[in-house]
Design an enzyme around this catalytic site. Structure first.
Site, PDB file in Angstrom:
ATOM      1  N   ASN A 107       1.068  -0.881  -0.018  1.00 19.97           N
ATOM      2  CA  ASN A 107       0.190   0.475   0.133  1.00 19.97           C
ATOM      3  C   ASN A 107       1.242   1.309  -0.195  1.00 19.97           C
ATOM      4  O   ASN A 107       0.325   2.100   0.032  1.00 19.97           O
ATOM      5  CB  ASN A 107      -1.395   0.362   1.280  1.00 19.97           C
ATOM      6  CG  ASN A 107      -2.067  -1.204   0.800  1.00 19.97           C
ATOM      7  OD1 ASN A 107      -2.025  -1.805   0.059  1.00 19.97           O
ATOM      8  ND2 ASN A 107      -2.648  -1.089   2.053  1.00 19.97           N
TER       9      ASN A 107
ATOM     10  N   ASP B 280       0.154  -7.455 -10.253  1.00 20.18           N
ATOM     11  CA  ASP B 280      -0.810  -8.712 -10.036  1.00 20.18           C
ATOM     12  C   ASP B 280      -2.046  -7.890 -10.634  1.00 20.18           C
ATOM     13  O   ASP B 280      -2.644  -7.274  -9.975  1.00 20.18           O
ATOM     14  CB  ASP B 280      -1.028  -9.456  -8.803  1.00 20.18           C
ATOM     15  CG  ASP B 280      -1.583  -8.566  -7.298  1.00 20.18           C
ATOM     16  OD1 ASP B 280      -0.563  -7.576  -7.218  1.00 20.18           O
ATOM     17  OD2 ASP B 280      -2.576  -9.102  -6.954  1.00 20.18           O
TER      18      ASP B 280
ATOM     19  N   ASN C  57      -4.058  -0.902  -4.855  1.00 17.12           N
ATOM     20  CA  ASN C  57      -3.011  -0.410  -3.755  1.00 17.12           C
ATOM     21  C   ASN C  57      -2.103  -0.137  -4.465  1.00 17.12           C
ATOM     22  O   ASN C  57      -1.782   1.495  -4.017  1.00 17.12           O
ATOM     23  CB  ASN C  57      -3.996  -0.835  -2.610  1.00 17.12           C
ATOM     24  CG  ASN C  57      -4.830  -1.091  -2.289  1.00 17.12           C
ATOM     25  OD1 ASN C  57      -5.798   0.037  -2.124  1.00 17.12           O
ATOM     26  ND2 ASN C  57      -5.005  -1.549  -0.861  1.00 17.12           N
TER      27      ASN C  57
END
Length: 291
Positions: free
Chosen positions: A162, A187, A208
């Site tokens: 993140n 991904d 994120n």
């Protein structure tokens, strides 16, 4: 007024021995009679005659003319060639490196999980190209190398997914890397498992890590990204649990095939251009589709 008489040294300047004559404006009769005028008459005969000074001068002129004609008759190949120094070629400007970033989470807990396929792609590239990733810099595992004649930097941010932008933003700012030369690998739930997609730019798509990078790059989305499909979670499985799930043996074999395709795509992108690489990647079929 009496005529000025040149001193004998001045009067004899420029004349060979035996040919001195009196030089004067007007000379008194007594002085005039004391000088012999015969040498002057000899000098005059020499000027008028064929064997005198005039003939010597004429002979010298002919000799010079003959030498000049002889020189001008030489072919250009016989003349000395002046070689001008060739200009030094300008050295090309230094090649700015590519930054190739794989996204994931640090620590053994997350190794081999779906959310870490970005890390695994960069590891595969580092191993294939002999690039060490042991340096910790810019909050990332960091390495430098070359593919062909293109310098590259590999990075795996260690800030957790993140906050990936903290690391990427520092590297881009420090090395002044153009955003078109920043490739982010991560991904993607919306692609079938093992499928690759190479795009020149785009949004974060709910990822994120990508959201953090875009924020750190002042909202710019104009950087290429290589998405690796991990598929949707089966049934009603929670998405967060699914992305942190490890691969089974069959999935890992298929993923290895995907990485090999990704390696070739990166080499094509660096050496032959983005468009050619995108055509190669986006028309490839996954191992599952081939079987």
């Amino acid at each position: 007024m009496k005529a000025a008489v040149f001193p004998s040294k001045i009067a004899s300047l420029g004349l060979p021995s035996g040919h001195r004559c009196a030089l004067f404006f007007r000379s008194p009769p007594a002085l005039s009679s004391s000088f012999s005028t015969t040498p002057c008459r000899k000098l005059a005969r020499g000027i008028r005659g064929s064997g005198g000074l005039m003939s010597q001068s004429s002979s010298s002129s002919q000799s010079f003319s003959s030498l000049s004609n002889s020189f001008s008759s030489q072919s250009e190949s016989e003349l000395p060639q002046v070689q001008l120094p060739s200009p030094k070629p300008k050295s090309p400007p230094p090649q700015l490196p590519w930054l190739i970033v794989g996204l994931g989470n640090p620590g053994k807990k997350y190794q081999g999980t779906r959310h870490n396929v970005g890390f695994e792609m960069v590891d595969a590239l580092a191993e294939a190209e002999g690039i060490s990733m042991n340096t910790v810099n810019f909050k990332a595992l960091f390495g430098k190398g070359v593919i062909g004649n293109i310098p590259i930097m590999l990075a795996k941010p260690q800030t957790f997914m993140n906050a990936s932008g903290e690391s990427v933003g520092q590297i881009v700012s420090f090395y002044k890397i153009p955003l078109k030369q920043v490739l982010v690998i991560y991904d993607d739930l919306d692609l079938p498992f093992g499928k690759l997609r190479l795009l020149p730019k785009g949004g974060h798509g709910g990822h994120n890590g990508m959201r953090s990078i875009i924020d750190r790059l002042k909202g710019s989305r104009d950087f290429p990204r290589l998405r690796i499909g991990i598929g949707r979670p089966p049934g009603k499985m929670d998405t967060a649990n699914y992305v942190l799930r490890q691969f089974n043996k069959q999935e890992q074999e298929e993923l290895d095939y995907t990485f090999q395709t990704g390696l070739e795509a990166i080499r094509i992108m660096l050496l032959e251009g983005f468009n050619k690489s995108a055509t190669f990647v986006n028309t490839q079929k996954s191992m599952q589709q081939l079987s």
